[in-house]
Design an enzyme around this catalytic site. Structure first.
Site, PDB file in Angstrom:
ATOM      1  N   GLU A   1       0.825  -1.215   0.000  1.00 14.61           N
ATOM      2  CA  GLU A   1       0.000   0.000   0.000  1.00 14.61           C
ATOM      3  C   GLU A   1       0.859   1.265   0.000  1.00 14.61           C
ATOM      4  O   GLU A   1       0.846   2.054   0.941  1.00 14.61           O
ATOM      5  CB  GLU A   1      -0.955  -0.006   1.194  1.00 14.61           C
TER       6      GLU A   1
ATOM      7  N   CYS B   1      10.848  16.720   2.691  1.00 11.74           N
ATOM      8  CA  CYS B   1      12.180  16.913   3.279  1.00 11.74           C
ATOM      9  C   CYS B   1      13.133  17.566   2.270  1.00 11.74           C
ATOM     10  O   CYS B   1      12.777  17.809   1.115  1.00 11.74           O
ATOM     11  CB  CYS B   1      12.741  15.578   3.764  1.00 11.74           C
TER      12      CYS B   1
ATOM     13  N   GLU C   1      -6.790  -7.940  -0.746  1.00 14.80           N
ATOM     14  CA  GLU C   1      -7.230  -7.897   0.651  1.00 14.80           C
ATOM     15  C   GLU C   1      -8.689  -7.482   0.739  1.00 14.80           C
ATOM     16  O   GLU C   1      -9.159  -6.646  -0.036  1.00 14.80           O
ATOM     17  CB  GLU C   1      -6.404  -6.890   1.468  1.00 14.80           C
TER      18      GLU C   1
ATOM     19  N   LYS D   1      -5.272  -5.845  16.020  1.00 14.73           N
ATOM     20  CA  LYS D   1      -5.678  -7.036  16.771  1.00 14.73           C
ATOM     21  C   LYS D   1      -7.191  -7.250  16.767  1.00 14.73           C
ATOM     22  O   LYS D   1      -7.665  -8.348  17.058  1.00 14.73           O
ATOM     23  CB  LYS D   1      -5.160  -6.963  18.207  1.00 14.73           C
ATOM     24  N   TYR D   2      -7.962  -6.210  16.428  1.00 11.13           N
ATOM     25  CA  TYR D   2      -9.413  -6.383  16.331  1.00 11.13           C
ATOM     26  C   TYR D   2      -9.894  -6.376  14.878  1.00 11.13           C
ATOM     27  O   TYR D   2     -11.097  -6.307  14.615  1.00 11.13           O
ATOM     28  CB  TYR D   2     -10.134  -5.303  17.142  1.00 11.13           C
TER      29      TYR D   2
END
Length: 671
Positions: free
Chosen positions: A151, A158, A308, A357-358
């Site tokens: 992605e 900079c 995905e 994690k969720y």
């Protein structure tokens, strides 16, 4: 992976991170993958820190174990290069690798998308890692694709980027005289006499805010430059891998309508398109379809990989609602209906820590097969096994081309006026959704694509007409095509300089109109017009139009320009050109676009009740209609002709097809 001789069915699987788990869990994963029908895993997406521990210290032992395990278990691999997140030691030792934010803040190590695309350190180490991975795993026959980084994103402001921007400008313009002319630098005393006087545009220079700039030409070129900079880093890895594994296809996962990167340009350097589908809770099915069609369109209709999607829940929305029963299957088949030849997920096993994690997974925290989500995954896996290669390589033969252009998107939303509410994607979506909800197959095309395959070409808010694109439109229309455009079109050329001689600039003769003024209506205010007995709102912008050969199809009903045309049609050569001078509601777009398509001889794939979507794909095995019921209740569709549902085996002969809520039929056309 797409049109790959190693693949004989739609591959099914997704991102797998065994490095986060102990080896006893790996074995359990293999058992569960077999139960679910998983046959491909994407590996090594974020393992750079494990693979490289210092400048010249590499350790592939863990990845070797993982690669051997999945090979032993008969899984195909999409092997990533891990360059989406650099190691902490690298940031400490070589701080030039870290990005600088739009406001001038230098970042520290953390997150991802945190590498400056113009950092010499990033370029050196990312290419070296990609090459080492290719050399090490080149003989693994189960590698069906390479996945570069992850992605791509993360703009940088900079000093390295500023220096690289000047080099990019020299290559683009050649001389300062040409640059000054392109940017109109006599405005506000901006004339440049030396390349080193040019600074990048951000909050320290030309911007009031991220989307508000005082010098559109400069900011527009920086957008182009930054997209090109990230593309160059992709290409560096691409070429390094191709030298060693020339026959393995290479991709990176795109993100649909992602504004910072010009995916139409990127697609030229990708062997196949892959992308990550994460719609918001309130997105309509048509909006989701629009992103799929964009991903198919950037590669001129070639099938893409659904790299995905979440099996159940997305973790970053404000309200992370579950996918209701049947929705994962429905949305998977919707991707296939619009051109996907894979069904893949993030993630295979649910993480135990950090921000994902969720996020949903094939294997939940409970760690077994006794979950609703796993049962749905396994059921879909069985269906995909039975479908086999029937739909692989299928193309959509659309007769409607809908023009989308990143330069136009960037320039339009940098424009200082006419309305703060004017959004390119919103206006583009009005046209797409109206067509999709009437089941017209649509190709989303770019400015370099040919128009001849289409009967109807629609270019909503074509603010910027680049180069001689008007000649392409002119030829298309003269030869019998139907062209449609809207308010605020033909205003500027490719450097965001106004095209003089009256709006819509180079399109004026094609459209047969002159736009004298543009009225911006504040939110909540509307004009109105009547068309074929129905009254519709005119909102956002109202072009005050004079016809110059065109026929007025309706007129404004209010304000000092009451009676002026609101939209028009012009006969041009053998074709027609429609100009829609305002924004309206969905009912208007559906009515007008249906009439335009009918007049051009373009028909919908199938007429259906509301919330039933139909698309088509064709390959050497036949033609397939994908019928998807997005409604919360059963729907019935009247079929005309002979079909066989490849999911159920049932045949239909001029009869009704009944679909339960969230159900799908894939109908093979029988002669």
């Amino acid at each position: 992976m797409i049109e790959c001789n190693k693949i004989s069915k739609m591959v099914y699987g997704g991102d797998y991170n065994p490095e986060q788990w102990s080896e006893d869990i790996w074995e359990e994963d293999m058992r569960l993958f077999k139960l679910a029908g998983i046959d491909i895993v994407t590996l090594n997406v974020f393992s750079w820190a494990l693979l490289q521990k210092d400048d010249d210290v590499y350790d592939f032992s863990l990845l070797d174990k993982i690669m051997d395990m999945v090979k032993k278990n008969g899984l195909s691999v999409c092997l990533a290069t891990s360059t989406g997140a650099h190691p902490a030691w690298m940031a400490k030792k070589y701080p030039d690798i870290l990005r600088t934010e739009f406001g001038g803040m230098k970042r520290k190590f953390g997150g991802r998308h945190n590498s400056c695309p113009n950092s010499p350190t990033y370029k050196k180490f990312s290419v070296r890692l990609a090459r080492k991975l290719a050399e090490r795993y080149k003989d693994y026959e189960n590698i069906v694709a390479w996945h570069i980084s992850n992605e791509f994103g993360g703009e940088c402001y900079c000093d390295n980027c500023e220096k690289a921007f000047r080099i990019w400008l020299k290559e683009k313009y050649g001389t300062l005289e040409a640059l000054n002319k392109a940017w109109n630098t006599t405005f506000w005393g901006h004339t440049f006499y030396d390349w080193d006087e040019i600074v990048l545009p951000d909050l320290r220079s030309e911007h009031f805010a991220y989307e508000r700039t005082m010098f559109q030409g400069i900011s527009l070129d920086y957008r182009r430059f930054m997209s090109d900079s990230m593309l160059e880093r992709y290409k560096d890895e691409y070429h390094a891998i191709k030298e060693i594994t020339p026959d393995v296809l290479i991709t990176t996962n795109l993100m649909g309508f992602y504004k910072p990167l010009d995916y139409q340009k990127w697609a030229k350097y990708m062997d196949f398109i892959s992308w990550d589908n994460y719609p918001s809770n309130d997105d309509s099915y048509a909006k989701i379809a629009m992103a799929h069609d964009l991903m198919r369109g950037v590669k001129q209709g070639k099938p893409f990989a659904l790299m995905e999607q979440t099996p159940s829940v997305t973790n970053w929305l404000s309200y992370n609602a579950l996918k209701r029963p049947g929705v994962m299957r429905l949305w998977s088949y919707q991707a296939v209906a619009h051109g996907a030849d894979t069904v893949m997920f993030f993630q295979m096993r649910r993480s135990i820590g950090a921000c994902e994690k969720y996020h949903g997974a094939v294997i939940d925290h409970v760690g077994n097969e006794n979950t609703r989500v796993f049962r749905e995954i396994a059921a879909l896996g069985k269906e995909l096994e039975e479908i086999g290669d029937l739909t692989l390589g299928g193309r959509t033969k659309a007769k409607i081309g809908l023009l989308f252009d990143w330069d136009n998107w960037w320039a339009l939303e940098y424009s200082a006026g006419p309305s703060c509410e004017l959004r390119y994607l919103t206006e583009f979506g009005r046209y797409y959704e109206a067509l999709r909800k009437r089941n017209y197959d649509v190709d989303i095309i770019g400015a370099e694509d040919e128009l001849e395959p289409y009967s109807v070409v629609i270019a909503p808010v074509l603010y910027m007409v680049k180069g001689d694109y008007d000649e392409k439109i002119r030829s298309f229309t003269q030869n019998g095509g139907t062209f449609v455009t809207t308010f605020f079109s033909g205003i500027v050329q490719e450097n965001d300089l106004v095209t003089l001689g009256g709006y819509p600039g180079k399109l004026r003769d094609i459209m047969g109109i002159w736009v004298e003024e543009i009225d911006a209506l504040p939110n909540g205010e509307e004009n109105a017009f009547t068309y074929e007995g129905e009254n519709y709102p005119a909102k956002l912008l109202c072009d005050i139009i004079h016809t110059e050969g065109a026929e007025a199809l309706s007129a404004y009903e209010k304000d000092f320009y009451a009676g002026s045309p609101v939209f028009t049609v012009n006969s041009y050569g053998k074709g027609k050109a429609y100009y829609i001078g305002t924004a309206s509601n969905e009912a208007f777009y559906q009515k007008l676009l249906t009439e335009i398509c009918e007049n051009a001889g373009v028909k919908p794939v199938l007429k259906t009740p509301e919330l039933v979507e139909v698309t088509s794909r064709e390959n050497e095995k036949g033609k397939y209609l994908f019928v998807l019921n997005h409604a919360e209740e059963e729907k019935t569709v009247q079929l005309s002709g002979n079909y066989k549902d490849i999911l159920t085996g049932k045949s239909y002969h001029n009869e009704e097809l009944t679909l339960a809520k969230k159900d799908v039929a894939i109908l093979q056309v029988e002669n």
